[in-house]
Design a protein around this motif. Structure first.
Motif, PDB file in Angstrom:
ATOM      1  N   LEU A   1       0.622  -1.072   0.095  1.00 26.95           N
ATOM      2  CA  LEU A   1      -0.070   0.054   0.143  1.00 26.95           C
ATOM      3  C   LEU A   1       0.883   1.213  -0.132  1.00 26.95           C
ATOM      4  CD1 LEU A   1      -2.664   1.174   0.249  1.00 26.95           C
ATOM      5  CD2 LEU A   1      -2.431   1.087   2.934  1.00 26.95           C
ATOM      6  N   VAL A   2       0.402   2.099  -0.849  1.00 23.28           N
ATOM      7  CA  VAL A   2       1.321   3.406  -0.911  1.00 23.28           C
ATOM      8  C   VAL A   2       0.428   4.362  -1.383  1.00 23.28           C
ATOM      9  CG1 VAL A   2       2.031   3.117  -3.390  1.00 23.28           C
ATOM     10  CG2 VAL A   2       3.533   4.401  -1.770  1.00 23.28           C
ATOM     11  N   GLN A   3       0.675   5.851  -1.023  1.00 26.87           N
ATOM     12  CA  GLN A   3      -0.001   6.771  -1.330  1.00 26.87           C
ATOM     13  C   GLN A   3       0.317   7.234  -2.643  1.00 26.87           C
ATOM     14  OE1 GLN A   3       0.666   9.977   1.503  1.00 26.87           O
ATOM     15  NE2 GLN A   3      -1.027   9.277   2.593  1.00 26.87           N
ATOM     16  N   ALA A   4      -0.509   8.094  -3.255  1.00 26.20           N
ATOM     17  CA  ALA A   4      -0.565   8.670  -4.520  1.00 26.20           C
ATOM     18  C   ALA A   4       0.910   9.270  -4.822  1.00 26.20           C
ATOM     19  CB  ALA A   4      -1.831   9.161  -5.210  1.00 26.20           C
ATOM     20  N   GLY A   5       1.764   9.292  -5.767  1.00 26.44           N
ATOM     21  CA  GLY A   5       2.824  10.086  -5.962  1.00 26.44           C
ATOM     22  C   GLY A   5       4.058   9.084  -5.403  1.00 26.44           C
ATOM     23  N   GLY A   6       3.522   8.096  -4.605  1.00 25.56           N
ATOM     24  CA  GLY A   6       4.820   7.304  -3.937  1.00 25.56           C
ATOM     25  C   GLY A   6       5.480   6.368  -5.002  1.00 25.56           C
ATOM     26  N   SER A   7       6.292   5.232  -4.408  1.00 28.74           N
ATOM     27  CA  SER A   7       6.978   4.481  -5.326  1.00 28.74           C
ATOM     28  C   SER A   7       6.989   3.038  -4.574  1.00 28.74           C
ATOM     29  CB  SER A   7       8.199   4.795  -5.315  1.00 28.74           C
ATOM     30  OG  SER A   7       8.526   6.071  -5.977  1.00 28.74           O
ATOM     31  N   LEU A   8       6.888   1.909  -5.471  1.00 31.58           N
ATOM     32  CA  LEU A   8       7.273   0.647  -4.981  1.00 31.58           C
ATOM     33  C   LEU A   8       8.202   0.035  -6.018  1.00 31.58           C
ATOM     34  CD1 LEU A   8       3.591  -0.462  -4.045  1.00 31.58           C
ATOM     35  CD2 LEU A   8       5.383  -0.204  -2.421  1.00 31.58           C
ATOM     36  N   GLY A   9       8.710  -1.189  -5.536  1.00 35.75           N
ATOM     37  CA  GLY A   9       9.288  -1.936  -6.461  1.00 35.75           C
ATOM     38  C   GLY A   9       8.810  -3.535  -6.459  1.00 35.75           C
ATOM     39  N   LEU A  10       8.853  -4.261  -7.640  1.00 37.56           N
ATOM     40  CA  LEU A  10       8.457  -5.485  -7.513  1.00 37.56           C
ATOM     41  C   LEU A  10       9.627  -6.264  -7.940  1.00 37.56           C
ATOM     42  CD1 LEU A  10       4.926  -5.171  -9.077  1.00 37.56           C
ATOM     43  CD2 LEU A  10       5.444  -5.363  -6.628  1.00 37.56           C
ATOM     44  N   SER A  11       9.593  -7.567  -7.675  1.00 36.21           N
ATOM     45  CA  SER A  11      10.732  -8.511  -8.124  1.00 36.21           C
ATOM     46  C   SER A  11      10.009  -9.642  -8.194  1.00 36.21           C
ATOM     47  CB  SER A  11      11.855  -8.602  -7.289  1.00 36.21           C
ATOM     48  OG  SER A  11      11.619  -9.169  -6.127  1.00 36.21           O
ATOM     49  N   CYS A  12      10.594 -10.494  -9.289  1.00 37.59           N
ATOM     50  CA  CYS A  12      10.270 -11.841  -9.752  1.00 37.59           C
ATOM     51  C   CYS A  12      11.496 -12.677  -9.916  1.00 37.59           C
ATOM     52  CB  CYS A  12       9.499 -11.706 -10.869  1.00 37.59           C
ATOM     53  SG  CYS A  12       8.779 -13.343 -11.677  1.00 37.59           S
ATOM     54  N   THR A  13      11.576 -13.818  -9.384  1.00 36.46           N
ATOM     55  CA  THR A  13      12.691 -14.719  -9.562  1.00 36.46           C
ATOM     56  C   THR A  13      12.078 -15.999 -10.154  1.00 36.46           C
ATOM     57  OG1 THR A  13      14.044 -13.444  -7.921  1.00 36.46           O
ATOM     58  CG2 THR A  13      14.523 -15.790  -8.608  1.00 36.46           C
ATOM     59  N   ALA A  14      12.719 -16.452 -11.248  1.00 34.27           N
ATOM     60  CA  ALA A  14      12.387 -17.738 -11.613  1.00 34.27           C
ATOM     61  C   ALA A  14      13.369 -18.957 -11.027  1.00 34.27           C
ATOM     62  CB  ALA A  14      12.772 -17.914 -13.086  1.00 34.27           C
ATOM     63  N   SER A  15      12.926 -19.678 -10.505  1.00 38.93           N
ATOM     64  CA  SER A  15      13.726 -20.655  -9.886  1.00 38.93           C
ATOM     65  C   SER A  15      13.348 -22.096 -10.512  1.00 38.93           C
ATOM     66  CB  SER A  15      13.772 -20.770  -8.412  1.00 38.93           C
ATOM     67  OG  SER A  15      12.246 -21.089  -8.216  1.00 38.93           O
ATOM     68  N   GLY A  16      14.174 -23.085 -10.173  1.00 43.55           N
ATOM     69  CA  GLY A  16      13.987 -24.681 -10.905  1.00 43.55           C
ATOM     70  C   GLY A  16      14.971 -24.977 -11.751  1.00 43.55           C
ATOM     71  N   SER A  17      14.704 -26.158 -12.377  1.00 41.50           N
ATOM     72  CA  SER A  17      15.626 -26.490 -13.543  1.00 41.50           C
ATOM     73  C   SER A  17      15.429 -25.805 -14.710  1.00 41.50           C
ATOM     74  CB  SER A  17      15.423 -28.006 -13.537  1.00 41.50           C
ATOM     75  OG  SER A  17      15.404 -28.834 -12.499  1.00 41.50           O
ATOM     76  N   ILE A  18      16.166 -24.816 -14.825  1.00 41.07           N
ATOM     77  CA  ILE A  18      15.764 -23.710 -16.038  1.00 41.07           C
ATOM     78  C   ILE A  18      17.067 -23.881 -17.036  1.00 41.07           C
ATOM     79  CG2 ILE A  18      15.596 -21.694 -16.879  1.00 41.07           C
ATOM     80  CD1 ILE A  18      14.125 -21.256 -13.966  1.00 41.07           C
ATOM     81  N   PHE A  19      16.719 -24.211 -18.432  1.00 43.02           N
ATOM     82  CA  PHE A  19      17.835 -24.107 -19.287  1.00 43.02           C
ATOM     83  C   PHE A  19      18.038 -22.582 -20.015  1.00 43.02           C
ATOM     84  CE2 PHE A  19      20.710 -25.424 -22.540  1.00 43.02           C
ATOM     85  CZ  PHE A  19      20.191 -24.823 -23.847  1.00 43.02           C
ATOM     86  N   ARG A  20      17.037 -22.092 -20.326  1.00 46.17           N
ATOM     87  CA  ARG A  20      17.093 -20.545 -21.096  1.00 46.17           C
ATOM     88  C   ARG A  20      15.973 -19.804 -20.574  1.00 46.17           C
ATOM     89  NH1 ARG A  20      18.515 -22.159 -25.717  1.00 46.17           N
ATOM     90  NH2 ARG A  20      15.999 -21.969 -26.555  1.00 46.17           N
ATOM     91  N   LEU A  21      16.262 -18.807 -20.242  1.00 42.83           N
ATOM     92  CA  LEU A  21      15.375 -17.616 -19.967  1.00 42.83           C
ATOM     93  C   LEU A  21      15.037 -16.695 -21.093  1.00 42.83           C
ATOM     94  CD1 LEU A  21      13.219 -16.102 -18.069  1.00 42.83           C
ATOM     95  CD2 LEU A  21      15.120 -14.789 -17.296  1.00 42.83           C
ATOM     96  N   GLU A  22      13.962 -16.670 -21.769  1.00 42.13           N
ATOM     97  CA  GLU A  22      13.684 -16.012 -22.883  1.00 42.13           C
ATOM     98  C   GLU A  22      13.291 -14.428 -22.731  1.00 42.13           C
ATOM     99  OE1 GLU A  22      14.170 -19.550 -25.274  1.00 42.13           O
ATOM    100  OE2 GLU A  22      14.210 -17.289 -25.802  1.00 42.13           O
ATOM    101  N   ALA A  23      12.240 -14.178 -21.812  1.00 37.20           N
ATOM    102  CA  ALA A  23      11.666 -13.135 -21.576  1.00 37.20           C
ATOM    103  C   ALA A  23      10.900 -13.101 -20.284  1.00 37.20           C
ATOM    104  CB  ALA A  23      10.774 -12.637 -22.655  1.00 37.20           C
ATOM    105  N   MET A  24      10.736 -12.083 -19.678  1.00 40.22           N
ATOM    106  CA  MET A  24       9.857 -11.674 -18.521  1.00 40.22           C
ATOM    107  C   MET A  24       8.905 -10.554 -18.597  1.00 40.22           C
ATOM    108  SD  MET A  24      12.349 -12.815 -15.267  1.00 40.22           S
ATOM    109  CE  MET A  24      11.202 -13.506 -13.963  1.00 40.22           C
ATOM    110  N   ASP A  25       7.866 -10.618 -18.027  1.00 40.32           N
ATOM    111  CA  ASP A  25       6.859  -9.583 -18.288  1.00 40.32           C
ATOM    112  C   ASP A  25       6.101  -9.373 -17.007  1.00 40.32           C
ATOM    113  OD1 ASP A  25       5.804 -11.872 -20.809  1.00 40.32           O
ATOM    114  OD2 ASP A  25       7.024  -9.879 -21.057  1.00 40.32           O
ATOM    115  N   TRP A  26       5.592  -8.205 -16.609  1.00 36.84           N
ATOM    116  CA  TRP A  26       4.551  -7.983 -15.686  1.00 36.84           C
ATOM    117  C   TRP A  26       3.330  -7.449 -16.243  1.00 36.84           C
ATOM    118  CZ3 TRP A  26       5.894  -8.641 -10.599  1.00 36.84           C
ATOM    119  CH2 TRP A  26       7.036  -8.719 -10.345  1.00 36.84           C
TER     120      TRP A  26
END
Length: 121
Positions: free
Chosen positions: A11-36
């Motif tokens: 929760l943030v007030q208007a005009g404020g800032s937030l950051g999101l992160s997303c981590t892929a884990s597991g048996s991964i050969f190749r990452l192509e792209a990530m989106d929000w």
């Protein structure tokens, strides 16, 4: 098994800032792209930001100049920095990745569990 784990939001007030992160884990050969993506109540899910593993990225017009997306290929993590937040940015934000798991010859789509972002006026 591949998983996307999101963190950030809140929760943030208007005009404020937030950051999101997303981590892929597991048996991964190749990452192509990530989106929000985000989905507000009663609305369709919409693409907010997209980034390829080489860093080429795209932002939706509604967030250009306020949001930025970046990726760390080494840690398979994408970041969404949200500045100048507005009440209309309130939504559940979902991470999406296109990647090739070790046990596959082709890429697949994966989704995170979603994280709530609420901007108060």
């Amino acid at each position: 098994q591949v998983q996307l784990v999101e963190s950030g939001g809140g929760l943030v007030q208007a005009g404020g800032s937030l950051g999101l992160s997303c981590t892929a884990s597991g048996s991964i050969f190749r990452l192509e792209a990530m989106d929000w993506y985000r989905q507000a109540p009663g609305k369709q899910r919409e693409l907010v930001a997209h980034i390829l593993s080489n860093g080429v990225h795209h932002l939706a017009d509604s967030v250009k100049g306020r949001f930025s997306i970046s990726i760390d290929g080494g840690s398979l993590t994408a970041y969404l920095q949200m500045n100048g937040l507005k009440p209309e940015d309130t939504a559940v934000y979902y991470c999406h990745a296109v990647l090739t798991p070790l046990d596959s010859e082709s890429s697949r789509d994966y989704w995170g569990q979603g994280t709530q972002v609420t901007v108060s006026s």
